[in-house]
Design an enzyme around this catalytic site. Structure first.
Site, short mmCIF file in Angstrom:
data_model
loop_
_atom_site.label_atom_id
_atom_site.label_comp_id
_atom_site.label_asym_id
_atom_site.label_seq_id
_atom_site.Cartn_x
_atom_site.Cartn_y
_atom_site.Cartn_z
N CYS A 38 18.85 8.58 -17.01
CA CYS A 38 19.85 7.82 -16.26
C CYS A 38 19.32 7.49 -14.86
CB CYS A 38 21.13 8.65 -16.17
SG CYS A 38 22.35 8.03 -15.00
N CYS A 59 21.50 8.84 -12.03
CA CYS A 59 21.33 10.29 -11.89
C CYS A 59 20.07 10.60 -11.10
CB CYS A 59 21.24 10.96 -13.26
SG CYS A 59 22.71 10.78 -14.28
#
Length: 106
Positions: free
Chosen positions: A33, A36
């Site tokens: 991600c 993230c």
């Protein structure tokens, strides 16, 4: 020590999280991600100032029960716990001040 999300590490059961004593942060996300990964320096810098707070990174995704039990929909999601009870939540944190403020609630 700051760890990556590990898809092979078993996630804790909700019952064991609810029974935890002391301060902790659950971080839901995934290594792939980009949001993230972009948030990691902020999260790491904030948590490095609080080594007494347990930091549990949970690889989240479809069919993962812990994230569903907390109704996690976006990554990263940080859930701040005190004795197993949620006291604060940050979704996609983008500044260290918000993380520091949530940590102060612990």
């Amino acid at each position: 020590m700051f760890q990556d999300f590990d898809p092979h590490r078993p996630e804790p059961a909700r019952e064991s999280v609810d029974a935890m004593k002391g301060p902790a942060v659950l971080e839901f996300g995934a290594n792939w991600c980009p949001i993230c990964q972009g948030a990691q320096p902020l999260i790491k810098a904030a948590l490095d100032k609080h080594p007494e707070i347990e930091h549990i990174k949970v690889e989240d995704g479809k069919g993962k029960p812990l994230g569903r039990s907390y109704k996690v929909k976006l990554w990263p999601t940080l859930i701040f716990l005190k004795d197993g009870q949620e006291v604060a939540r940050l979704v996609r944190p983008d500044n260290g001040g918000a993380i520091a403020k949530a940590l102060a609630e612990l």
